[in-house]
Design a protein around this motif. Structure first.
Motif, PDB file in Angstrom:
ATOM      1  N   PHE A 100       0.833  -1.208   0.000  1.00  0.00           N
ATOM      2  CA  PHE A 100       0.000   0.000   0.000  1.00  0.00           C
ATOM      3  C   PHE A 100       0.868   1.259   0.000  1.00  0.00           C
ATOM      4  CE2 PHE A 100      -2.007   3.392   2.521  1.00  0.00           C
ATOM      5  CZ  PHE A 100      -3.108   3.645   1.720  1.00  0.00           C
ATOM      6  N   ASP A 101       0.496   2.208  -0.860  1.00  0.00           N
ATOM      7  CA  ASP A 101       1.221   3.477  -0.986  1.00  0.00           C
ATOM      8  C   ASP A 101       0.184   4.587  -1.055  1.00  0.00           C
ATOM      9  OD1 ASP A 101       2.767   5.642  -1.559  1.00  0.00           O
ATOM     10  OD2 ASP A 101       3.703   4.812  -3.356  1.00  0.00           O
ATOM     11  N   GLU A 102       0.233   5.498  -0.084  1.00  0.00           N
ATOM     12  CA  GLU A 102      -0.784   6.555  -0.026  1.00  0.00           C
ATOM     13  C   GLU A 102      -0.668   7.561  -1.154  1.00  0.00           C
ATOM     14  OE1 GLU A 102       2.546   7.758   2.867  1.00  0.00           O
ATOM     15  OE2 GLU A 102       1.374   5.963   2.425  1.00  0.00           O
ATOM     16  N   GLN A 103       0.414   7.531  -1.934  1.00  0.00           N
ATOM     17  CA  GLN A 103       0.543   8.450  -3.065  1.00  0.00           C
ATOM     18  C   GLN A 103       0.226   7.781  -4.400  1.00  0.00           C
ATOM     19  OE1 GLN A 103       4.131  11.182  -1.097  1.00  0.00           O
ATOM     20  NE2 GLN A 103       4.167  10.707  -3.262  1.00  0.00           N
ATOM     21  N   ASP A 104       0.001   6.482  -4.395  1.00  0.00           N
ATOM     22  CA  ASP A 104      -0.292   5.745  -5.619  1.00  0.00           C
ATOM     23  C   ASP A 104      -1.777   5.866  -5.932  1.00  0.00           C
ATOM     24  OD1 ASP A 104      -0.728   3.814  -7.633  1.00  0.00           O
ATOM     25  OD2 ASP A 104       1.043   2.704  -6.978  1.00  0.00           O
ATOM     26  N   MET A 105      -2.105   6.401  -7.093  1.00  0.00           N
ATOM     27  CA  MET A 105      -3.503   6.630  -7.454  1.00  0.00           C
ATOM     28  C   MET A 105      -4.285   5.331  -7.562  1.00  0.00           C
ATOM     29  SD  MET A 105      -3.204   9.689 -10.265  1.00  0.00           S
ATOM     30  CE  MET A 105      -2.299   8.665 -11.431  1.00  0.00           C
ATOM     31  N   ARG A 106      -3.615   4.216  -7.791  1.00  0.00           N
ATOM     32  CA  ARG A 106      -4.306   2.939  -7.930  1.00  0.00           C
ATOM     33  C   ARG A 106      -4.861   2.434  -6.604  1.00  0.00           C
ATOM     34  NH1 ARG A 106       0.561   0.064 -11.081  1.00  0.00           N
ATOM     35  NH2 ARG A 106       1.580   1.071  -9.304  1.00  0.00           N
ATOM     36  N   TRP A 107      -4.451   3.061  -5.485  1.00  0.00           N
ATOM     37  CA  TRP A 107      -4.994   2.711  -4.179  1.00  0.00           C
ATOM     38  C   TRP A 107      -6.139   3.639  -3.788  1.00  0.00           C
ATOM     39  CZ3 TRP A 107      -4.229  -1.704  -1.957  1.00  0.00           C
ATOM     40  CH2 TRP A 107      -3.045  -2.410  -2.180  1.00  0.00           C
ATOM     41  N   MET A 108      -6.439   4.625  -4.594  1.00  0.00           N
ATOM     42  CA  MET A 108      -7.431   5.627  -4.225  1.00  0.00           C
ATOM     43  C   MET A 108      -8.801   5.246  -4.780  1.00  0.00           C
ATOM     44  SD  MET A 108      -4.959   8.949  -4.697  1.00  0.00           S
ATOM     45  CE  MET A 108      -3.340   8.971  -3.938  1.00  0.00           C
ATOM     46  N   GLY A 109      -9.516   6.188  -5.338  1.00  0.00           N
ATOM     47  CA  GLY A 109     -10.843   5.913  -5.875  1.00  0.00           C
ATOM     48  C   GLY A 109     -11.951   6.301  -4.909  1.00  0.00           C
ATOM     49  N   GLY A 110     -12.985   6.974  -5.442  1.00  0.00           N
ATOM     50  CA  GLY A 110     -14.146   7.325  -4.640  1.00  0.00           C
ATOM     51  C   GLY A 110     -13.909   8.375  -3.583  1.00  0.00           C
ATOM     52  N   LEU A 111     -12.838   9.148  -3.680  1.00  0.00           N
ATOM     53  CA  LEU A 111     -12.503  10.095  -2.615  1.00  0.00           C
ATOM     54  C   LEU A 111     -13.334  11.376  -2.665  1.00  0.00           C
ATOM     55  CD1 LEU A 111      -8.598   9.880  -2.393  1.00  0.00           C
ATOM     56  CD2 LEU A 111     -10.325   8.672  -1.056  1.00  0.00           C
ATOM     57  N   ARG A 112     -14.147  11.554  -3.702  1.00  0.00           N
ATOM     58  CA  ARG A 112     -14.922  12.798  -3.793  1.00  0.00           C
ATOM     59  C   ARG A 112     -15.904  12.931  -2.632  1.00  0.00           C
ATOM     60  NH1 ARG A 112     -17.267   9.125  -7.094  1.00  0.00           N
ATOM     61  NH2 ARG A 112     -19.559   9.008  -7.182  1.00  0.00           N
ATOM     62  N   LYS A 113     -16.331  11.796  -2.089  1.00  0.00           N
ATOM     63  CA  LYS A 113     -17.259  11.831  -0.963  1.00  0.00           C
ATOM     64  C   LYS A 113     -16.535  11.962   0.380  1.00  0.00           C
ATOM     65  CE  LYS A 113     -20.551   8.869  -3.421  1.00  0.00           C
ATOM     66  NZ  LYS A 113     -21.271   7.565  -3.408  1.00  0.00           N
ATOM     67  N   LYS A 114     -15.247  11.655   0.387  1.00  0.00           N
ATOM     68  CA  LYS A 114     -14.476  11.694   1.628  1.00  0.00           C
ATOM     69  C   LYS A 114     -13.879  13.072   1.889  1.00  0.00           C
ATOM     70  CE  LYS A 114     -15.150   7.226   1.736  1.00  0.00           C
ATOM     71  NZ  LYS A 114     -16.132   6.617   2.653  1.00  0.00           N
ATOM     72  N   ILE A 115     -13.471  13.744   0.838  1.00  0.00           N
ATOM     73  CA  ILE A 115     -12.858  15.076   0.958  1.00  0.00           C
ATOM     74  C   ILE A 115     -13.473  15.988  -0.118  1.00  0.00           C
ATOM     75  CG2 ILE A 115     -10.676  14.606   2.136  1.00  0.00           C
ATOM     76  CD1 ILE A 115      -9.396  13.968  -0.509  1.00  0.00           C
ATOM     77  N   PRO A 116     -14.689  16.426   0.058  1.00  0.00           N
ATOM     78  CA  PRO A 116     -15.418  17.149  -1.005  1.00  0.00           C
ATOM     79  C   PRO A 116     -14.795  18.480  -1.408  1.00  0.00           C
ATOM     80  CG  PRO A 116     -16.619  17.211   1.086  1.00  0.00           C
ATOM     81  CD  PRO A 116     -15.511  16.220   1.257  1.00  0.00           C
ATOM     82  N   ILE A 117     -14.275  19.245  -0.454  1.00  0.00           N
ATOM     83  CA  ILE A 117     -13.671  20.537  -0.808  1.00  0.00           C
ATOM     84  C   ILE A 117     -12.435  20.319  -1.673  1.00  0.00           C
ATOM     85  CG2 ILE A 117     -12.551  22.605   0.108  1.00  0.00           C
ATOM     86  CD1 ILE A 117     -14.347  22.406   2.549  1.00  0.00           C
ATOM     87  N   THR A 118     -11.631  19.339  -1.297  1.00  0.00           N
ATOM     88  CA  THR A 118     -10.453  19.007  -2.104  1.00  0.00           C
ATOM     89  C   THR A 118     -10.874  18.573  -3.497  1.00  0.00           C
ATOM     90  OG1 THR A 118      -9.248  18.311  -0.125  1.00  0.00           O
ATOM     91  CG2 THR A 118      -8.421  17.528  -2.240  1.00  0.00           C
ATOM     92  N   PHE A 119     -11.926  17.801  -3.589  1.00  0.00           N
ATOM     93  CA  PHE A 119     -12.423  17.340  -4.890  1.00  0.00           C
ATOM     94  C   PHE A 119     -12.820  18.512  -5.782  1.00  0.00           C
ATOM     95  CE2 PHE A 119     -16.461  16.320  -7.176  1.00  0.00           C
ATOM     96  CZ  PHE A 119     -15.888  15.643  -8.243  1.00  0.00           C
TER      97      PHE A 119
END
Length: 662
Positions: free
Chosen positions: A356-375
């Motif tokens: 797991f790598d917190e900077q790898d986009m392949r581990w992300m996905g669906g974050l628009r609901k978790k951090i809406p302002i950032t999105f």
């Protein structure tokens, strides 16, 4: 005028006060971060005051401080200076605010803010310098302070190596810059920008060399081909640092240098500048398309956008290059800080996979609901980067592409490669930013993450940078920058001929349609290939086993690092190995031989001293003692015996005298 002098000196000096405070109060993290943020805030307000006053437009202000040996440092306040001090202090202020939350748990927080102050002071020194020599001094200080920030987490080997790499690669460009300064001084006996602007500069062989020197300096600082290899590795520094020095300020210094000295650049140098810029933009655009690290995508995007700016300088649109520098500073800082917010949230994500790598986009996905302002911030700044109409990036990028097309039409032939590659790069930009948005914020969640809080220190900078990424902030005309405040402010930098200017107006409307279509097509293609229904939406690590060699080459930055390793690093390693062998076997052997000879000689000398010198001394002493023992018996104390010895002595004396007289 005296008021502007005081304001300019004050806003430049405040960040260095922050450096001193940060180094003196290294254990008081909260206090240092608050004070330094306040100091940068004051600098920004003062810079904005100068910019809004507009007093520099009609009457540029130059002030020199009398020093020694006729070296008069000073500052130059004109439209270019006024714009850049606002950008530098503004982005620096937002980075300071963002870091309050992002870096609050770092054990070296005070030192971090001290280094930010040093960097901001260095960049302001570059911007306000009124001569090449002073600019070069602060130019080097920018390199040093960026070295400190890139390697801030120096306990990580990758960060330490990235800092060294950035420092060394930049020195290559700085050599060219220094040579250019020497040539300019020999040719004109001055290094002051205002004095040089008044000269009717005759371009000759030496001035062409000076132009290439300035270009080389810009290529190093702005990470352009072939000196672009340091910027992706520099992402090892803290993400707010990336937003400050790798998106908005340091990398823009090279473009600023060329804009400041554009009147001295030979036409051949300008043509090569255009080609290098567009080639770099296209190469970096392709590379960004195959990156998985969210910061690496933005790093290559920065290189690509700087290529646009370099192209604008080459085709005579230095004003639009500085326009793009301005818009890019804000939307790319917004993207980097948004990426920092994503990484900050991913620190709290959970995954059972050890890779797991917190900077790898392949581990992300669906974050628009978790951090809406950032999105939302990512979408707005991303659309500005993609060059979508109504966003700031469209205004500046479209202007550069349009003038490059007019420039090519005037020259014909191979020169059409410049606008063609610029349009290809625009397509690549829309695809890779669309890919990033879809992989990070849409699709299924590929790791477990609860909804995250977005503190004000993260949200406020993102919101402000998003607003500054909207086109109406810069021009009321959504389809062009002509007539905007920035265009009027920077218009004097344009070096286009009358024919090119006329063709630019003719091509403008058509290029608006083409640019818009390319941006929309690129985003649509990204949605089709990386959207919620694609295999990328849920599967970690898509199957890339089908990769061909070309894809591997592009993904690894065209193997430039390997090329440089084989062409430069490895030969120096071999040479160093040869010298090490000679030093160890020959030099050290000779030294050891001399040492052994000295030891043997010392032993022989010791033996001679012990057995000969000491023996002789001991023999004399023993003989003297023996004679003393014998002669001592003569002194018996008897008068009769002493009388006998006296007669014997007199007899011997008589015999000797008699013998000598014969």
């Amino acid at each position: 005028m005296e008021r502007d002098i005081i304001i300019l000196l004050t806003l430049t000096g405040l960040p260095i006060i922050g450096l001193i405070i940060g180094l003196m109060l290294r254990k008081h993290h909260r206090l240092v971060s608050s004070i330094n943020t306040g100091l940068i805030g004051i600098s920004f307000i003062l810079a904005l005051t100068i910019y809004l006053s507009g007093s520099f437009i009609e009457n540029p202000l130059e002030y020199k401080f009398q020093w020694m040996l006729n070296i008069w440092p000073g500052f130059l306040l004109n439209s270019l200076t006024a714009l850049l001090i606002v950008i530098v202090t503004g982005v620096s202020l937002l980075v300071h605010i963002f870091s309050l939350e992002y870096m609050k748990h770092d054990q070296q927080l005070a030192k971090y803010y001290a280094f930010l102050g040093l960097f901001t002071f260095s960049m302001l020194g570059v911007v306000i310098a009124n001569n090449f020599l002073q600019l070069f001094v602060f130019w080097e200080l920018v390199g040093f302070s960026s070295y400190l920030l890139i390697g801030f987490w120096f306990t990580k080997d990758t960060a330490a190596q990235a800092a060294r790499k950035a420092f060394i690669v930049n020195r290559i460009g700085d050599i060219g810059f220094l040579i250019a300064i020497l040539i300019i001084y020999v040719e004109f006996e001055t290094l002051y920008f205002t004095t040089l602007a008044d000269y009717s500069i005759e371009l000759n062989g030496w001035m062409m060399v000076a132009g290439f020197g300035l270009l080389l300096g810009a290529l190093g600082k702005s990470a352009q081909f072939p000196l672009l290899v340091w910027l992706p590795d520099a992402m090892e520094g803290p993400t707010p640092v990336s937003a400050l020095i790798h998106a908005a300020t340091m990398v823009a210094a090279g473009i600023f240098l060329l804009a400041r000295s554009v009147m001295m650049l030979d036409p051949v140098v300008l043509e090569i500048t255009a080609f290098i810029g567009v080639i770099t933009a296209t190469m970096a655009g392709f590379t960004a398309l195959f990156q998985h690290d969210i910061k690496k995508v933005l790093a290559y995007s920065t290189i690509s956008q700087l290529g646009y700016m370099l192209t604008g300088i080459g085709v005579g649109a230095a004003d639009m290059s500085m326009f793009h520098l301005t818009t890019h500073a804000f939307f790319k800082a917004g993207l980097f800080l948004s990426a920092g917010s994503v990484i900050h949230a991913m620190h709290h994500a959970k995954s059972d996979d050890p890779n797991f790598d917190e900077q790898d986009m392949r581990w992300m996905g669906g974050l628009r609901k978790k951090i809406p302002i950032t999105f939302i911030s990512f979408v707005v700044c991303g659309m500005a980067l993609a060059g979508l109409p109504l966003f700031s990036g469209f205004l500046s990028k479209d202007a550069i592409i349009t003038q490059s097309l007019a420039w090519a039409a005037d020259k014909g032939g191979l020169y059409y490669a410049v606008p063609d590659l610029a349009l290809i790069t625009a397509l690549l930009t829309a695809i890779y930013i669309g890919r990033l948005l879809l992989l990070v914020f849409f699709g299924n969640e590929r790791s477990t993450l609860d909804k995250q809080k977005e503190p004000w220190s993260i949200s406020v900078p993102l919101i402000l940078l998003s607003i500054l990424s909207i086109g109406f902030v810069y021009s009321l005309n959504p389809f062009g920058a002509e007539g905007s405040t920035l265009q009027q402010l920077l218009g004097h930098l344009n070096r286009a001929t009358g024919k090119v200017t006329e063709l630019t107006h003719i091509f403008h409307f058509g290029m608006v349609i083409i640019s818009s279509a390319i941006a929309l097509f690129g985003l649509g293609y990204a949605f089709y290939y990386y959207g919620p229904k694609s295999k990328y939406s849920s599967k970690y690590g898509p199957d890339f086993s089908h990769k061909k060699r070309l894809v591997l080459i592009i993904e690894n930055n065209w193997f430039l690092d390997k090329v440089y390793h084989v062409a430069f690093v490895r030969p120096f390693e071999i040479i160093a190995g040869v010298f090490e062998y000679v030093d160890r076997k020959v030099v050290d052997g000779f030294v050891n031989l001399i040492g052994m000879a000295e030891v043997v000689g010392a032993h022989l000398a010791g033996m001679f001293d012990q057995h000969v010198i000491d023996g002789l001394v001991n023999f004399v002493a023993t003989t003297s003692g023996w004679l003393g023992q014998i002669t001592r018996r003569i002194q018996s104390g008897q008068v009769q015996l002493q009388f006998v010895w006296a007669l014997i002595g007199i007899a011997l004396i008589i015999v000797c005298i008699k013998f000598l007289m014969i």
